[in-house]
Scaffold this active site. Structure first.
Site, short mmCIF file in Angstrom:
data_model
loop_
_atom_site.label_atom_id
_atom_site.label_comp_id
_atom_site.label_asym_id
_atom_site.label_seq_id
_atom_site.Cartn_x
_atom_site.Cartn_y
_atom_site.Cartn_z
NE ARG A 24 -4.30 1.43 1.98
CZ ARG A 24 -5.18 1.79 2.91
NH1 ARG A 24 -4.88 1.68 4.17
NH2 ARG A 24 -6.35 2.27 2.56
CE1 TYR A 59 -5.82 -1.85 3.48
CE2 TYR A 59 -3.53 -2.43 3.20
CZ TYR A 59 -4.72 -1.99 2.67
OH TYR A 59 -4.79 -1.69 1.35
CD GLN A 75 -2.40 5.99 -4.29
OE1 GLN A 75 -2.43 6.76 -5.25
NE2 GLN A 75 -2.71 6.39 -3.07
CB SER A 96 -7.53 -0.65 -2.93
OG SER A 96 -6.74 -0.72 -1.77
CG ASP A 151 -4.32 -1.59 -3.61
OD1 ASP A 151 -4.66 -2.78 -3.48
OD2 ASP A 151 -4.31 -0.78 -2.67
#
Length: 385
Positions: free
Chosen positions: A122, A229, A127, A133, A130
């Site tokens: 992360r 997380y 991004q 996500s 990912d």
């Protein structure tokens, strides 16, 4: 190198790893692309769509795997399908490595180089890659729709000639990607929304979406892991959490739970006593159903009734939105592959943190340690899918 896009064979899986618009990107990068006939059908992409994009169509899995040296998939292959992968080929997909050790060992025995998209770190640079996500956002959206369909009442407040309809009350437990999307979706439908997360730093995000953030007192603990997380907590922590969440659960019409812990069963957040206190007709959507569930009584892929409360245990919500889920997967997987592409070939470099974090099988050995490696995101405490 020839990239292969096989048809997903897991029951209920409607997504495809690369949609036709992604084929041209791979061709421009110097690859050739072969797609198994019917690979995109469940996501509403035809073989002709792929042909027009420049892909070769293979009649079946055997024909595809004979040609492909790079395999791009959504879900991990079965043991039987994995046997079709060529020696020295590269596999990129969601491998769920904590629970698929025998498959990793099989791939190592075939000298297959395997990357687990579940382990994309992360970070800002990662991004665009990912996958978890991206899929978590869909899960949060679908969870609210599933809950609304099961709820025997309106979501919004309505002023009618026949009287006033009060808005539904929604409680979202876990304010990661899935939780935040669930909050936003429930608010758009007109519900009054509360949310809880064991990470106090997400309060601002929750409130920015128009929901009330629930603050409770639990035993002091480090709640956030290195990945960003939430971390697994002690049983004393979860007991205190359940006790203080009980009143919030009791007044909710719809509860959505999103908590999961990497490589372990999902934590139990709602027990039978809490369910018994809920109003008849209330609904709970358990997004962690495939990891054992956050709710005592959840049954995987079923809706069950407990004292008038409906527990929804559907798994793989993104597969219920296959067009856009496949579109997002294409962008994620293409970005991941191009990050280690040189002159139309896969050239992984272990000094790249993304490559190092996701490469689970290489040179005939398993690099993933189920005891020590942390998953970036599967569903939330941690929150997502």
């Amino acid at each position: 190198m020839m990239i292969g896009i096989p048809r997903e064979r897991q029951d209920g899986e409607n997504r495809v790893a690369i949609i036709p618009s992604g084929v041209s990107t791979l061709l421009e990068a110097g690859y050739e692309v072969v797609v198994e006939s019917g690979a995109g059908s469940a996501a509403h992409f035809t073989d002709d769509d792929y042909r027009h994009a420049g892909a070769i169509i293979a009649d079946n899995a055997d024909a595809l795997y004979r040609q492909a040296t790079v395999i791009l998939k959504v879900r991990a292959p079965s043991s039987e399908e994995a046997r079709l992968i060529q020696q020295d080929a590269t596999l990129i997909c969601l491998l769920d490595p904590w629970f698929n050790q025998p498959l990793l060992e099989q791939l190592a025995g075939q000298n297959v180089q395997a990357f687990a998209l579940d382990l994309v770190p992360r970070t800002t640079r990662a991004q665009s890659m990912d996958v978890l996500s991206a899929m978590a956002g869909i899960s949060g959206y679908r969870a609210v729709l599933s809950g609304a369909m099961a709820l025997p009442r309106y979501f919004p407040m309505l002023m009618t000639a026949a009287g006033t309809i009060h808005p539904a009350r929604v409680l979202v437990i876990g304010a990661g990607v899935a939780g935040l999307m669930a909050i936003a979706t429930a608010r758009r439908l007109g519900a009054v929304v509360e949310a809880y997360d064991l990470r106090p730093e997400v309060k601002e995000q929750v409130e920015s979406l128009g929901a009330d953030f629930i603050e409770i007192e639990v035993p002091a603990s480090d709640t956030t892991g290195d990945s960003g997380y939430a971390k697994a907590q002690s049983e004393a922590f979860y007991t205190a959490q359940r006790q203080q969440l009980a009143d919030c659960v009791a007044r909710a019409d719809l509860v959505i739970t999103t908590a999961a812990v990497p490589g372990k069963p999902a934590p139990k957040l709602i027990d039978q006593e809490m369910i018994h206190r809920m109003k008849s007709g209330s609904v709970i959507v358990d997004l962690a159903a495939d990891k054992g569930g956050n709710v005592d009584g959840t049954v995987l892929n079923q809706k069950v009734d407990v004292d008038g409360v409906t527990l929804v245990g559907h798994a793989n919500h993104p597969s219920r939105v296959p067009v856009h889920a496949s579109q997002l997967l294409t962008r994620n997987i293409t970005a991941f592959l191009l990050n280690m592409t040189e002159d139309g070939r896969v050239v992984p470099k272990l000094d790249d943190e993304i490559v190092a974090a996701t490469l689970v099988v290489q040179h005939g050995s398993v690099r993933h340690n189920t005891e020590t490696r942390e998953n970036p995101e599967t569903s939330t405490q941690k929150d997502t899918d």
